[in-house]
Each structure stands twice: as structure tokens, then as C-alpha cells.
Design a protein around this motif. Structure first.
Motif, PDB file in Angstrom:
ATOM      1  N   VAL A 310       0.831  -1.210   0.000  1.00 29.95           N
ATOM      2  CA  VAL A 310       0.000   0.000   0.000  1.00 29.95           C
ATOM      3  C   VAL A 310       0.864   1.259   0.000  1.00 29.95           C
ATOM      4  O   VAL A 310       0.581   2.234  -0.696  1.00 29.95           O
ATOM      5  N   VAL A 311       1.951   1.242   0.800  1.00 29.93           N
ATOM      6  CA  VAL A 311       2.804   2.434   0.895  1.00 29.93           C
ATOM      7  C   VAL A 311       3.977   2.392  -0.083  1.00 29.93           C
ATOM      8  O   VAL A 311       4.707   3.364  -0.200  1.00 29.93           O
ATOM      9  N   ALA A 318       2.572   8.118  -1.511  1.00 29.79           N
ATOM     10  CA  ALA A 318       3.137   9.442  -1.223  1.00 29.79           C
ATOM     11  C   ALA A 318       3.797   9.467   0.150  1.00 29.79           C
ATOM     12  O   ALA A 318       4.854  10.087   0.338  1.00 29.79           O
ATOM     13  N   VAL A 319       3.192   8.773   1.112  1.00 29.70           N
ATOM     14  CA  VAL A 319       3.776   8.702   2.453  1.00 29.70           C
ATOM     15  C   VAL A 319       5.062   7.885   2.421  1.00 29.70           C
ATOM     16  O   VAL A 319       6.078   8.259   3.014  1.00 29.70           O
ATOM     17  N   GLY A 341     -10.744   9.163   7.462  1.00 31.89           N
ATOM     18  CA  GLY A 341     -11.071   8.215   8.511  1.00 31.89           C
ATOM     19  C   GLY A 341      -9.843   7.825   9.300  1.00 31.89           C
ATOM     20  O   GLY A 341      -8.837   8.524   9.329  1.00 31.89           O
ATOM     21  N   SER A 342      -9.894   6.690   9.947  1.00 32.61           N
ATOM     22  CA  SER A 342      -8.793   6.249  10.793  1.00 32.61           C
ATOM     23  C   SER A 342      -7.704   5.620   9.934  1.00 32.61           C
ATOM     24  O   SER A 342      -7.798   4.462   9.563  1.00 32.61           O
ATOM     25  N   SER A 343      -6.695   6.379   9.606  1.00 28.63           N
ATOM     26  CA  SER A 343      -5.577   5.850   8.837  1.00 28.63           C
ATOM     27  C   SER A 343      -4.524   5.304   9.761  1.00 28.63           C
ATOM     28  O   SER A 343      -4.290   5.846  10.835  1.00 28.63           O
ATOM     29  N   ALA A 344      -3.868   4.239   9.386  1.00 26.42           N
ATOM     30  CA  ALA A 344      -2.829   3.654  10.223  1.00 26.42           C
ATOM     31  C   ALA A 344      -1.597   3.353   9.391  1.00 26.42           C
ATOM     32  O   ALA A 344      -1.695   2.671   8.382  1.00 26.42           O
ATOM     33  N   ILE A 345      -0.459   3.873   9.767  1.00 25.44           N
ATOM     34  CA  ILE A 345       0.816   3.588   9.123  1.00 25.44           C
ATOM     35  C   ILE A 345       1.818   3.251  10.200  1.00 25.44           C
ATOM     36  O   ILE A 345       1.976   3.995  11.157  1.00 25.44           O
TER      37      ILE A 345
END
Length: 349
Positions: A310-311, A318-319, A341-345
Motif C-alpha cells: 500500500v505504501v 506518497a507517504v 477516517g482512521s488511517s494507520a501507518i
């Protein structure tokens, strides 16, 4: 605001009712004040101070000592333009191995609002809920390479109307692997996957991870239409990161009485070899991890590998490009991608 030039604004700073002292705002401290455009877009950074400020303006400022990049020091009595935001948000930073909450932000100011958005705000997690649908599929025979159709999906909603969910790109991509589906956050693939394995299995996974209570077994819930809090979502993602071990978030590690006796300890792990009087050499003792397994470690590993994509290549690229370190995570949006919403990285250790 006393005077404005192309590169600096001269101001009078009032710290109390009787005293006013001079100050300056350089153009570099106005770079963030971009004009607001339609469709959640912003314009370019101002090219001169007059693009943002005019003589006579009453503004909020904060003393600053260096440029935003930290490379150049400012002279004394330099200030940056500030404003009170119209919205507040929440953030949770957690150690995924112990559940220790390292940072928790509930809003901009407790004086302004006593509502804690990290622990009390129930919001739709949106697409950040999708990994739990995919883990339910992995538990039931699917693999990251399994193919699911990304095509129009229509069903009767029970009231005579038709439910026609769409991808956020409003396009259809045909047969695609689960890995690609999570990377690109495909809604229609997620719905078909939940329909194939049964929403009861998705509800079970969501309950084991503590995301929400009594989630209705409706297909729309697979897109994150339920409710959860940032703290619950961070805890759930931490359990993916630690290999599927049960976590209880905590801001208190230990409580002792006046005599030094421990009356509360958050960490439930047992370490019998830690209670020795002397150290005789060798490897240090290692506590036995007796916490329940909420999901198979292999499934958690597979999900982590998919969230790395995903990243690296997906909606969070972009992250990944900005941070330049090993990451896994999932973007999360709802309401036409206009409310985050609730993003998690999380980092991978």
C-alpha cells in the motif's frame, strides 16, 4: 498589522493589556497560508506578504526562532502567522508489542473542547477497515495471489432500492489479485470478497480485534461503514504488527503502594528467570508470551506484507516516498473521500 512590504510584515505584539512590543513576520512564515480552492484543493504559496496580510489586520502570532526547515536562524522578535483551526482531530501512537500508548492527542485545546477525539470520537473507519475483511479471507483459503472480479455490483437494499457501490476512481478493472485490491483500495473487490466468504466471518474478525461491538453483518460494513475510535483502530493495527497477539492499550505501566509493592502491572507476560538475585552470565531472560492469539501469525504476516505494498505502490505511496523507510499501512477515507477516517501507518521492525 503596522506595515507590509513584499518580504516582511511589521507588527505590534500585545502580550497584555498595557504593553505592545514590535515584531516582524517574514514571508517564509506565511508559506502555509495558501488560498482555498473548490474540491478540497489549495492554491500556490503567497509570493509576497500583501497576498495574505494588510495594514490594520488583527492576527494571531507565535514567536519563532528558525525557518520551517530549521536551516536558518531568525533574529529576535520574529513571529509566525497562526490561526485557530475550524476542526480538531485525534492521534494515537502505540508500541505494537506491549500496547503502551506513546502519544495520544485528543484535540487542539482542552480549554476549547473537552471531547477526546482519540478515545471518544466514534467515526466510520472507511477503507482502513478493509484489511480485516482480507484477513477473514486469508483465514478461509484465499491467498494474496487469489483473483477477485472488480466489476459493477448491484443488490437490492431491502427497501426496493438498488445499492450500487463504486470504486473511488469510478472505474472498473476486471479480475485482480487480492494484493492489488488492497493496494489500490478497491471497493467492489472488497464487497465481492466479503460476500463470498460471508459477512459473519468478517464480523468475527472485527470482534476479535476489538474494532467495534455488535457489527451488523451487512455488506456495506465491509467498506468501513460501522463505527470505531482511533484508539481501537490503532490497537487493532498493532495486533497485525505484532503477529496477531492480543493487546490491551495502556497509559500506565505499573502502580506501586507506599512500600514499593506492585499492586498493578499492565504487562501480563511471565518471566520466572527474571526474579534472580544475581546474574551468572549467559543470555538475558526472556519473558514467556502468554497472551492470546487473536489471529494466526502466518495470516498477520501475510497481511503485513500486503500492507507494505500500500505504501510502496498503492494509495499510500506518497507517504512511503516521503518517509523513505520500511512501512506498512492503509489509507482510510469515507464520504466521497472528503472526510479522513482512521488511517494507520506503522514501521516494520
Amino acid at each position: 498589522m503596522l506595515k507590509v512590504t513584499d518580504t516582511v510584515a511589521e507588527i505590534g505584539v500585545r502580550e497584555n493589556r498595557t504593553e505592545t512590543k514590535p515584531g516582524k513576520i517574514p514571508l517564509s512564515e506565511l508559506a502555509w497560508a495558501k488560498p482555498v480552492l473548490p474540491d478540497q484543493k489549495v492554491g500556490p504559496s503567497p509570493k509576497k506578504v500583501a497576498d495574505v496580510l494588510t495594514v490594520g489586520d488583527l492576527i494571531l502570532v507565535e514567536s519563532v526562532t528558525a525557518t520551517p526547515d530549521g536551516k536558518t536562524k531568525y533574529p529576535a522578535e520574529t513571529y509566525g502567522l497562526r490561526q485557530l483551526p475550524d476542526v480538531s482531530g485525534g492521534m494515537v501512537v502505540m508500541d505494537p508489542h506491549t500496547g503502551r500508548v506513546l502519544a495520544l492527542v485528543g484535540g487542539l485545546s482542552y480549554d476549547q473542547s473537552q471531547f477526546n477525539r482519540a478515545t471518544q470520537a466514534k467515526r466510520q473507519p472507511g477503507s482502513s477497515f478493509k484489511p480485516f475483511v482480507y484477513m477473514a479471507a486469508l483465514e478461509n483459503g484465499y491467498t494474496p495471489a487469489s483473483v477477485v472480479l472488480d466489476a459493477p455490483f448491484v443488490m437490492d437494499d431491502g427497501s426496493g432500492k438498488k445499492w450500487r457501490p463504486e470504486n473511488y476512481t469510478e472505474k472498473f478493472y476486471g479480475p485482480s489479485s487480492l494484493r492489488l485490491g488492497i493496494e489500490q483500495s478497491r471497493n467492489l473487490m472488497t464487497i465481492r470478497l466479503a460476500s463470498a466468504i460471508g459477512m459473519e466471518k468478517v464480523v468475527d474478525v472485527a470482534g476479535r480485534f476489538g474494532i467495534t461491538e455488535a457489527l451488523p453483518p451487512l455488506l456495506s460494513m465491509s467498506l468501513g461503514a460501522g463505527e470505531s475510535t482511533p484508539l481501537k483502530m490503532a490497537t487493532a493495527y498493532a495486533m497485525i504488527a505484532n503477529g496477531g497477539k492480543k493487546l490491551v492499550p495502556t497509559v500506565i505501566d505499573r502502580v506501586q503502594d507506599r512500600y514499593g509493592q506492585t499492586v498493578f502491572k499492565h504487562d501480563p507476560r511471565v518471566c520466572e528467570n527474571c526474579l534472580v538475585d544475581t546474574y551468572t552470565g549467559g543470555l538475558p531472560p526472556y519473558p514467556t508470551d502468554n497472551r492470546p492469539q487473536v489471529i494466526d501469525a502466518a495470516t498477520a504476516f501475510q497481511m503485513t506484507a500486503m500492507l507494505e505494498g500500500v505504501v510502496q505502490r498503492g494509495t499510500g505511496a506518497a507517504v512511503g516516498a516521503a518517509l523513505k523507510r520500511p512501512l506498512a499501512g492503509k489509507t482510510g477515507t469515507s464520504n466521497d473521500s472528503s472526510i479522513i477516517g482512521s488511517s494507520a501507518i506503522r514501521p516494520i521492525w
